[in-house]
Enzyme design. Structure first.
Site, PDB file in Angstrom:
ATOM      1  N   SER A 294       0.831  -1.194   0.000  1.00  0.00           N
ATOM      2  CA  SER A 294       0.000   0.000   0.000  1.00  0.00           C
ATOM      3  C   SER A 294       0.874   1.255   0.000  1.00  0.00           C
ATOM      4  CB  SER A 294      -0.972  -0.044   1.187  1.00  0.00           C
ATOM      5  OG  SER A 294      -1.946   0.968   1.088  1.00  0.00           O
TER       6      SER A 294
ATOM      7  N   ASP B 178     -10.024  -4.473  -4.682  1.00  0.00           N
ATOM      8  CA  ASP B 178      -9.429  -3.532  -3.724  1.00  0.00           C
ATOM      9  C   ASP B 178     -10.303  -2.283  -3.626  1.00  0.00           C
ATOM     10  OD1 ASP B 178      -7.776  -1.602  -2.381  1.00  0.00           O
ATOM     11  OD2 ASP B 178      -6.006  -2.747  -2.966  1.00  0.00           O
TER      12      ASP B 178
ATOM     13  N   HIS C  28      -8.331  -4.794  -0.215  1.00  0.00           N
ATOM     14  CA  HIS C  28      -7.059  -4.160   0.154  1.00  0.00           C
ATOM     15  C   HIS C  28      -6.413  -4.821   1.370  1.00  0.00           C
ATOM     16  CE1 HIS C  28      -4.190  -0.893  -0.158  1.00  0.00           C
ATOM     17  NE2 HIS C  28      -4.272  -0.707   1.140  1.00  0.00           N
TER      18      HIS C  28
END
Length: 194
Positions: free
Chosen positions: A44, A113, A144
Site C-alpha cells: 500500500s 481492492d 485491500h
C-alpha cells in the site's frame, strides 16, 4: 517520519524517504549486506518508500535483488482521482519511478481492492521495464486488507512469493541465499498462522 516515530519533524514524504534510506544504509553499510541480496517489500503506502529505494539503488548501479509490491499505488493523488499525469505536489509517485527500477518486480493486487483501485497494480506492472517484470499475482475477489486471509487456506500467498524468489532473485542461486529465503518463507508462514 511515519507512524509513531518521535522527533521534531512530522510525517512527510521526504521524512519517510529519509527513514527508509537510513534503514537501507544500515543494511548495506553497517551490516555489509550487498544490495543484490535485499528484496524490498512495500504494501500500500509502503510501496512508495520501496519504489524510492529500488530506483535509487538502480540509478547508483547497485540494484536490489528484487521488489515486491502488494496493493501498490501509482501515486497518492491517483488513489482519489484518475489522473494520467503527475501533478505538482503529488506524493509517492511510484508510476514515475517504476521504469527506472533495474530489479525483478513482483506485483500483488486484489481485484476488488476498495482502497487502492486494482488498475493501480495493473498500470504499475505495465510501467516496469519488460525485462524486470515478474508475472503479477492478481488475487481474484480480494480487497485491500484481506489478501493474506483469502489465500491462507491454500497457502498460495507464500507459494507465489517463494516462486518469485526462486525464479527471479539472483541471490537465491547460492546456498546461503537459499537458506536466507527459507528463513523468510518460514517467518511469513508463522506470521500468517498467528
Amino acid at each position: 517520519g511515519y507512524g509513531k516515530s518521535r522527533g521534531g519533524a512530522g510525517p512527510s514524504e521526504e521524512n519517510i524517504y529519509a527513514d527508509v534510506t537510513a534503514a537501507y544504509q544500515y543494511l548495506t553499510e553497517t551490516l555489509s549486506i550487498h544490495p543484490s541480496t535485499i528484496v524490498l517489500y512495500g504494501r500500500s503506502l509502503g510501496s512508495g518508500p520501496s519504489c524510492y529505494i529500488a530506483e535509487k539503488a538502480s540509478k547508483e548501479g547497485n540494484p536490489v535483488g528484487g521488489l515486491i509490491l502488494q496493493s501498490p499505488l501509482l501515486s497518492a493523488y491517483r488513489v482519489a482521482f484518475n489522473f494520467r499525469f503527475t501533478l505538482p505536489g503529488d506524493k509517492f509517485s511510484n508510476i514515475d519511478r517504476a521504469g527506472n527500477v533495474k530489479s525483478p518486480v513482483f506485483v500483488i493486487h486484489g481485484t476488488q481492492d476498495e482502497v487502492v483501485p486494482f488498475w493501480h497494480g495493473q498500470e504499475l506492472f505495465e510501467a516496469v521495464g519488460v525485462e524486470w517484470r515478474a508475472k503479477p499475482f492478481w488475487v481474484l475477489g480480494a480487497g485491500h486488507n484481506n489478501i493474506e486471509s483469502v489465500l491462507r487456506p491454500t497457502g498460495a500467498f507464500v507459494d507465489h512469493i517463494a516462486e518469485f524468489l526462486d525464479i527471479h532473485v539472483k541471490a537465491r542461486t547460492d546456498a546461503k541465499g537459499k537458506m536466507e529465503v527459507m528463513k523468510v518463507k518460514d517467518a511469513v508462514e508463522r506470521a500468517l498462522n498467528k
